[in-house]
Design a protein around this motif. Structure first.
Motif, PDB file in Angstrom:
ATOM      1  N   LEU A 146     -15.868 -14.598   4.987  1.00 60.27           N
ATOM      2  CA  LEU A 146     -14.872 -14.340   3.952  1.00 60.27           C
ATOM      3  C   LEU A 146     -15.545 -13.979   2.633  1.00 60.27           C
ATOM      4  CD1 LEU A 146     -11.862 -14.301   3.272  1.00 60.27           C
ATOM      5  CD2 LEU A 146     -12.059 -16.708   2.656  1.00 60.27           C
ATOM      6  N   TYR A 147     -16.590 -14.696   2.267  1.00 63.43           N
ATOM      7  CA  TYR A 147     -17.324 -14.405   1.033  1.00 63.43           C
ATOM      8  C   TYR A 147     -17.965 -13.015   1.112  1.00 63.43           C
ATOM      9  CZ  TYR A 147     -20.659 -14.677  -2.759  1.00 63.43           C
ATOM     10  OH  TYR A 147     -21.372 -14.418  -3.897  1.00 63.43           O
ATOM     11  N   HIS A 148     -18.538 -12.688   2.259  1.00 63.29           N
ATOM     12  CA  HIS A 148     -19.202 -11.395   2.432  1.00 63.29           C
ATOM     13  C   HIS A 148     -18.206 -10.243   2.363  1.00 63.29           C
ATOM     14  CE1 HIS A 148     -22.092  -8.479   3.832  1.00 63.29           C
ATOM     15  NE2 HIS A 148     -21.277  -8.144   4.821  1.00 63.29           N
ATOM     16  N   ARG A 149     -16.981 -10.461   2.832  1.00 64.44           N
ATOM     17  CA  ARG A 149     -15.980  -9.389   2.893  1.00 64.44           C
ATOM     18  C   ARG A 149     -14.961  -9.476   1.756  1.00 64.44           C
ATOM     19  NH1 ARG A 149     -13.816  -7.892   8.426  1.00 64.44           N
ATOM     20  NH2 ARG A 149     -14.474  -5.853   7.756  1.00 64.44           N
ATOM     21  N   ARG A 150     -15.222 -10.293   0.744  1.00 64.79           N
ATOM     22  CA  ARG A 150     -14.238 -10.525  -0.308  1.00 64.79           C
ATOM     23  C   ARG A 150     -13.846  -9.245  -1.027  1.00 64.79           C
ATOM     24  NH1 ARG A 150     -19.121 -11.619  -2.130  1.00 64.79           N
ATOM     25  NH2 ARG A 150     -19.702 -11.044  -4.238  1.00 64.79           N
ATOM     26  N   ASP A 151     -14.797  -8.348  -1.308  1.00 64.54           N
ATOM     27  CA  ASP A 151     -14.461  -7.109  -2.008  1.00 64.54           C
ATOM     28  C   ASP A 151     -13.568  -6.222  -1.151  1.00 64.54           C
ATOM     29  OD1 ASP A 151     -15.946  -7.909  -4.197  1.00 64.54           O
ATOM     30  OD2 ASP A 151     -17.768  -6.943  -3.474  1.00 64.54           O
ATOM     31  N   HIS A 152     -13.883  -6.142   0.124  1.00 64.42           N
ATOM     32  CA  HIS A 152     -13.079  -5.335   1.049  1.00 64.42           C
ATOM     33  C   HIS A 152     -11.661  -5.890   1.149  1.00 64.42           C
ATOM     34  CE1 HIS A 152     -11.923  -3.053   4.561  1.00 64.42           C
ATOM     35  NE2 HIS A 152     -11.620  -4.179   5.181  1.00 64.42           N
ATOM     36  N   LEU A 153     -11.539  -7.211   1.253  1.00 70.85           N
ATOM     37  CA  LEU A 153     -10.222  -7.830   1.350  1.00 70.85           C
ATOM     38  C   LEU A 153      -9.431  -7.649   0.060  1.00 70.85           C
ATOM     39  CD1 LEU A 153     -11.185 -11.116   3.197  1.00 70.85           C
ATOM     40  CD2 LEU A 153      -9.925  -9.188   4.142  1.00 70.85           C
ATOM     41  N   TRP A 154     -10.102  -7.761  -1.084  1.00 71.36           N
ATOM     42  CA  TRP A 154      -9.426  -7.610  -2.370  1.00 71.36           C
ATOM     43  C   TRP A 154      -8.892  -6.193  -2.532  1.00 71.36           C
ATOM     44  CZ3 TRP A 154      -6.879 -10.098  -5.712  1.00 71.36           C
ATOM     45  CH2 TRP A 154      -6.653  -9.604  -6.985  1.00 71.36           C
ATOM     46  N   ARG A 155      -9.682  -5.190  -2.119  1.00 68.69           N
ATOM     47  CA  ARG A 155      -9.217  -3.803  -2.192  1.00 68.69           C
ATOM     48  C   ARG A 155      -8.007  -3.594  -1.288  1.00 68.69           C
ATOM     49  NH1 ARG A 155     -14.786  -2.601  -2.545  1.00 68.69           N
ATOM     50  NH2 ARG A 155     -14.912  -2.415  -0.283  1.00 68.69           N
ATOM     51  N   ALA A 156      -8.015  -4.206  -0.112  1.00 69.21           N
ATOM     52  CA  ALA A 156      -6.884  -4.060   0.813  1.00 69.21           C
ATOM     53  C   ALA A 156      -5.622  -4.687   0.220  1.00 69.21           C
ATOM     54  CB  ALA A 156      -7.210  -4.705   2.157  1.00 69.21           C
ATOM     55  N   VAL A 157      -5.753  -5.815  -0.458  1.00 68.78           N
ATOM     56  CA  VAL A 157      -4.602  -6.474  -1.077  1.00 68.78           C
ATOM     57  C   VAL A 157      -4.061  -5.616  -2.216  1.00 68.78           C
ATOM     58  CG1 VAL A 157      -3.919  -8.449  -2.504  1.00 68.78           C
ATOM     59  CG2 VAL A 157      -5.253  -8.805  -0.425  1.00 68.78           C
ATOM     60  N   ARG A 158      -4.930  -5.066  -3.043  1.00 68.45           N
ATOM     61  CA  ARG A 158      -4.483  -4.236  -4.161  1.00 68.45           C
ATOM     62  C   ARG A 158      -3.816  -2.956  -3.674  1.00 68.45           C
ATOM     63  NH1 ARG A 158      -9.203  -3.664  -8.379  1.00 68.45           N
ATOM     64  NH2 ARG A 158     -10.257  -3.165  -6.459  1.00 68.45           N
ATOM     65  N   ARG A 159      -4.286  -2.396  -2.559  1.00 63.81           N
ATOM     66  CA  ARG A 159      -3.700  -1.182  -2.011  1.00 63.81           C
ATOM     67  C   ARG A 159      -2.282  -1.416  -1.514  1.00 63.81           C
ATOM     68  NH1 ARG A 159      -8.019   1.085   1.932  1.00 63.81           N
ATOM     69  NH2 ARG A 159      -8.440  -1.065   1.600  1.00 63.81           N
ATOM     70  N   ARG A 160      -1.981  -2.602  -1.025  1.00 68.37           N
ATOM     71  CA  ARG A 160      -0.680  -2.897  -0.435  1.00 68.37           C
ATOM     72  C   ARG A 160       0.373  -3.282  -1.464  1.00 68.37           C
ATOM     73  NH1 ARG A 160      -2.698  -6.199   4.833  1.00 68.37           N
ATOM     74  NH2 ARG A 160      -3.609  -4.418   5.837  1.00 68.37           N
ATOM     75  N   ARG A 161      -0.037  -3.557  -2.681  1.00 68.13           N
ATOM     76  CA  ARG A 161       0.924  -3.932  -3.722  1.00 68.13           C
ATOM     77  C   ARG A 161       1.766  -2.724  -4.109  1.00 68.13           C
ATOM     78  NH1 ARG A 161      -2.601  -6.945  -8.131  1.00 68.13           N
ATOM     79  NH2 ARG A 161      -3.263  -8.678  -6.861  1.00 68.13           N
ATOM     80  N   PRO A 162       3.045  -2.954  -4.280  1.00 67.15           N
ATOM     81  CA  PRO A 162       3.872  -1.845  -4.770  1.00 67.15           C
ATOM     82  C   PRO A 162       3.521  -1.559  -6.234  1.00 67.15           C
ATOM     83  CG  PRO A 162       5.169  -3.836  -4.613  1.00 67.15           C
ATOM     84  CD  PRO A 162       3.817  -4.143  -4.034  1.00 67.15           C
ATOM     85  N   PRO A 163       3.664  -0.321  -6.650  1.00 66.07           N
ATOM     86  CA  PRO A 163       3.334  -0.014  -8.058  1.00 66.07           C
ATOM     87  C   PRO A 163       4.257  -0.783  -8.994  1.00 66.07           C
ATOM     88  CG  PRO A 163       4.352   1.870  -6.960  1.00 66.07           C
ATOM     89  CD  PRO A 163       4.144   0.815  -5.923  1.00 66.07           C
ATOM     90  N   SER A 164       3.700  -1.233 -10.095  1.00 68.46           N
ATOM     91  CA  SER A 164       4.497  -1.989 -11.045  1.00 68.46           C
ATOM     92  C   SER A 164       5.408  -1.022 -11.797  1.00 68.46           C
ATOM     93  CB  SER A 164       3.608  -2.748 -12.023  1.00 68.46           C
ATOM     94  OG  SER A 164       2.773  -1.840 -12.700  1.00 68.46           O
ATOM     95  N   PRO A 165       6.638  -1.462 -12.117  1.00 70.35           N
ATOM     96  CA  PRO A 165       7.568  -0.565 -12.826  1.00 70.35           C
ATOM     97  C   PRO A 165       7.067  -0.311 -14.247  1.00 70.35           C
ATOM     98  CG  PRO A 165       8.511  -2.764 -12.598  1.00 70.35           C
ATOM     99  CD  PRO A 165       7.205  -2.753 -11.839  1.00 70.35           C
ATOM    100  N   ARG A 166       7.230   0.928 -14.675  1.00 73.40           N
ATOM    101  CA  ARG A 166       6.797   1.289 -16.038  1.00 73.40           C
ATOM    102  C   ARG A 166       7.888   0.906 -17.015  1.00 73.40           C
ATOM    103  NH1 ARG A 166       3.489   6.803 -16.186  1.00 73.40           N
ATOM    104  NH2 ARG A 166       2.007   6.256 -14.563  1.00 73.40           N
ATOM    105  N   ARG A 167       7.447   0.369 -18.117  1.00 75.67           N
ATOM    106  CA  ARG A 167       8.412  -0.007 -19.176  1.00 75.67           C
ATOM    107  C   ARG A 167       8.345   1.060 -20.270  1.00 75.67           C
ATOM    108  NH1 ARG A 167       7.120  -6.409 -19.588  1.00 75.67           N
ATOM    109  NH2 ARG A 167       7.742  -6.857 -17.466  1.00 75.67           N
ATOM    110  N   SER A 168       9.512   1.446 -20.750  1.00 72.11           N
ATOM    111  CA  SER A 168       9.559   2.474 -21.799  1.00 72.11           C
ATOM    112  C   SER A 168       9.880   1.894 -23.130  1.00 72.11           C
ATOM    113  CB  SER A 168      10.618   3.529 -21.496  1.00 72.11           C
ATOM    114  OG  SER A 168      10.440   4.062 -20.231  1.00 72.11           O
TER     115      SER A 168
END
Length: 168
Positions: A146-168
């Motif tokens: 898990l420690y060795h693959r932490r960067d890979h896992l973190w990128r996968a989690v960030r990719r799956r997040r829906p884009p945050s709504p933009r505030r005007s």
């Protein structure tokens, strides 16, 4: 006729030579086999304690030893089978849960007791000590992966997040 003349070369690939095994897959397979071997060893210890050391006669705890053994053997088998398959995050979680649960049960049985059952020290010897070392080994190997693959896992989690709504 060469296949590279017919099929386009994928991006980032420098040669049209035979596909190479990814280094991560080989290491991942080896880790799965090591964790499976440790889990099978733990399953054997728990079954031996159940069958030959009288734990089958301990109310509530005895069946727990048998369930721990069966679960360890099942997850070890699935880990070995999954060496040829991509991904096995769920199996890693199951392996960590089995080992962590066994360690928690060990600690509780030596402190506050589990369902009225208490033991002291590393009795029965040497099975109790070996079991603790094996369970810690499973958790250590999985934590290292898990420690060795932490960067890979973190990128996968960030990719799956829906884009945050933009505030005007």
């Amino acid at each position: 006729m060469n296949t590279s003349e017919i099929l386009p070369t994928p991006r980032g690939r420098r040669s049209a030579g035979p596909a190479r095994a990814r280094p991560g897959r080989v290491g991942s397979g080896a880790v799965k086999v090591v964790v499976a071997a440790l889990l099978a060893w733990s399953g054997y210890i728990h079954y031996d304690l159940y069958a030959d050391h009288g734990y089958r006669y301990v109310h509530t705890i005895g069946p727990g030893f048998l369930v721990q053994a069966a679960g360890s053997f099942a997850v070890a088998f699935l880990l070995v089978v999954s060496v040829a398959l991509p991904g096995s995050f769920l199996l890693s979680i199951l392996a960590a849960g089995l080992s962590g649960g066994a360690l928690l049960g060990f600690v509780l049985s030596r402190t506050s007791g589990v369902a009225g059952f208490e033991e002291h020290g590393f009795v029965p010897s040497p099975d109790a000590a070996i079991s603790v070392v094996v369970e810690i080994g499973v958790l250590a190997v999985l934590a290292a992966v898990l420690y060795h693959r932490r960067d890979h896992l973190w990128r996968a989690v960030r990719r799956r997040r829906p884009p945050s709504p933009r505030r005007s």
